[in-house]
Scaffold this active site. Structure first.
Site, PDB file in Angstrom:
ATOM      1  CB  CYS A  56       6.424  -6.141   8.815  1.00  0.00           C
ATOM      2  SG  CYS A  56       7.798  -5.524   9.827  1.00  0.00           S
ATOM      3  CB  CYS A  90       1.734  -3.205  13.412  1.00  0.00           C
ATOM      4  SG  CYS A  90       2.112  -2.900  11.679  1.00  0.00           S
ATOM      5  CB  CYS A 107       4.731  -4.237  16.168  1.00  0.00           C
ATOM      6  SG  CYS A 107       6.483  -3.909  15.863  1.00  0.00           S
ATOM      7  CD  GLU A 115      12.326  -1.544  10.679  1.00  0.00           C
ATOM      8  OE1 GLU A 115      11.349  -1.105  11.287  1.00  0.00           O
ATOM      9  OE2 GLU A 115      13.342  -0.864  10.448  1.00  0.00           O
ATOM     10  CB  CYS A 140       2.554   7.077   3.995  1.00  0.00           C
ATOM     11  SG  CYS A 140       2.968   5.776   5.162  1.00  0.00           S
ATOM     12  CB  CYS A 174       0.795   0.860   9.060  1.00  0.00           C
ATOM     13  SG  CYS A 174       2.053  -0.349   8.983  1.00  0.00           S
ATOM     14  CD  GLU A 210      -2.077  -1.160   3.020  1.00  0.00           C
ATOM     15  OE1 GLU A 210      -2.694  -2.147   3.395  1.00  0.00           O
ATOM     16  OE2 GLU A 210      -1.820  -0.195   3.755  1.00  0.00           O
TER      17      GLU A 210
END
Ligand code: SAH
Ligand code: SF4
Length: 346
Positions: free
Chosen positions: A114, A121, A118, A165, A107, A338, A94
């Site tokens: 990822c 997220c 986390c 990341e 962004c 995100c 995205e």
């Protein structure tokens, strides 16, 4: 489908090498570079400065796009647009455009999924799906640059805070920045970029040594190891004290201000006590803190803090001499958080 190599994966030296191997004069590389990053051509056919045979040869061996816009969503206020792109390998990423006054901030993503996990997220909840190439990272910017160009505008800022990341895909991320920063091409100043990391210390040190003009943001979210570990598993490997020491070193080496990101989660890390602990931790560092109310995700039970508590948190930091901004959550109605659109897409 086997996709041709992406032309954006070559930098100017790469194009020069290609032209030399093809027996072309060196200035052809400059013409291609200008067409790609100044004129923003969408097809090799449109590079009218080149002889037809060279255009055909380029078109036969390369593509100008690896990203296929699959879903485009505009927020109700029309200020935010989010695009879900399909990659040649079937994964999805995205990128988001946020318009605010005279700014057009993008962004962008550096990975599909990822590996950092986390808990709050959406991208972390997907797991790792693969690295983007430098060209695929840059193409997100060029895609929106074309759109803005039709309105006589251009991207003014790029934040590398989309999926993934960036310091886990370091070389490609820096190559993409270098490409877009090149004065003979897209020419977006290094200071217009911000790269955000969950805190991969070796990469922070490398980034500090390279002394780039690019802004650095660190996703902190907690001041104590056990607490941070429960949200950001990577903290087990890179604990807070070492992370903060690396940040101090970064500021020392580069004389640049560093940014800390803090997602405010109700009753988790939004208390006045937490704000004071954060102020203790950051004392003496040339920094700025961005707090943003959590964007709730399906895989996590935490909720956003209230507006009052966010302001309270900010006031405490400010009183302690640490500049702090409460970020508004943009494009909530289009899952602009995100990784959230890619999750829905599945
Ligand atoms: N991997 C990098 C950059 C991408 S995440 C990093 O972690 O810094 C960009 C920012 O969004 C990070 O600060 C991250 O902690 C934050 N973030 C992720 N999920 C969020 C959510 N649900 N609500 C608010 N912020 C979130
Ligand atoms: Fe990865 Fe950043 Fe999400 Fe953590 S917050 S899972 S590092 S994208």
């Amino acid at each position: 489908m086997t996709e041709k190599p992406l032309i954006y994966d070559l930098d100017i030296e790469g194009l020069e090498k290609l032209m030399s191997v093809w027996g072309q004069p060196k200035y052809r590389a400059g013409q291609v570079f200008q067409a790609l990053y100044v004129d923003l051509v969408e097809s090799f056919e449109d590079i009218t400065t080149l002889p037809a045979a060279l255009r055909d040869r380029l078109a036969g061996q390369f593509t100008i796009s690896h990203l296929e816009a699959r879903i485009t969503l505009d927020s109700s206020d029309g200020q935010t647009r989010k695009t879900l792109f399909g990659l040649p390998n079937g994964e999805a990423i995205e990128a988001v455009l946020m318009r605010y006054k005279k700014r057009n901030t993008l962004c962008i993503s550096t990975q599909a999924g990822c590996a950092m996990g986390c808990v709050f997220c959406a991208t972390g909840q997907m797991g790792f799906r693969g690295n983007l190439t430098s060209g695929q990272i840059a193409e997100q910017v060029l895609y929106y640059a074309r759109l803005l160009k039709s309105e006589g505008q251009r991207p003014t800022n790029v934040v590398i805070m989309g999926m993934g990341e960036p310091f886990h895909n370091y070389e490609a991320t820096m190559a993409a920045i270098d490409l877009l920063n090149h004065p003979k091409g897209f020419n977006l100043g290094a200071r217009r970029f911000t790269v955000s990391t969950v805190g991969l210390i070796p990469a922070i040190k490398q980034f500090a040594r390279e002394n780039r003009q690019v802004n650095l943001a660190i996703s902190l979210h907690a001041t104590e190891d056990e607490h941070r570990e429960s949200m950001l598993p990577v903290n087990k490997q890179y604990p807070i004290n070492e992370l903060i020491e690396a940040c101090r070193e970064y500021v020392r080496l580069t004389s640049r201000r560093i940014t800390f990101e803090w997602a405010l989660i109700r009753d988790e890390n939004d208390s006045q006590e937490q704000a004071n602990r954060l102020a203790d931790l950051l004392a003496g560092i040339n920094c700025h803190v961005n707090v943003i109310p959590l964007n709730p995700t399906e895989g996590y039970t935490g909720q956003a803090t209230t507006r009052e508590r966010a302001q309270q948190f900010r006031e405490i930091l400010e009183r302690r001499g640490i500049p702090c901004t409460v970020r508004v959550r943009r494009g909530i109605d289009i899952n602009a958080g995100c990784g959230q659109l890619a999750m829905r897409g599945e």
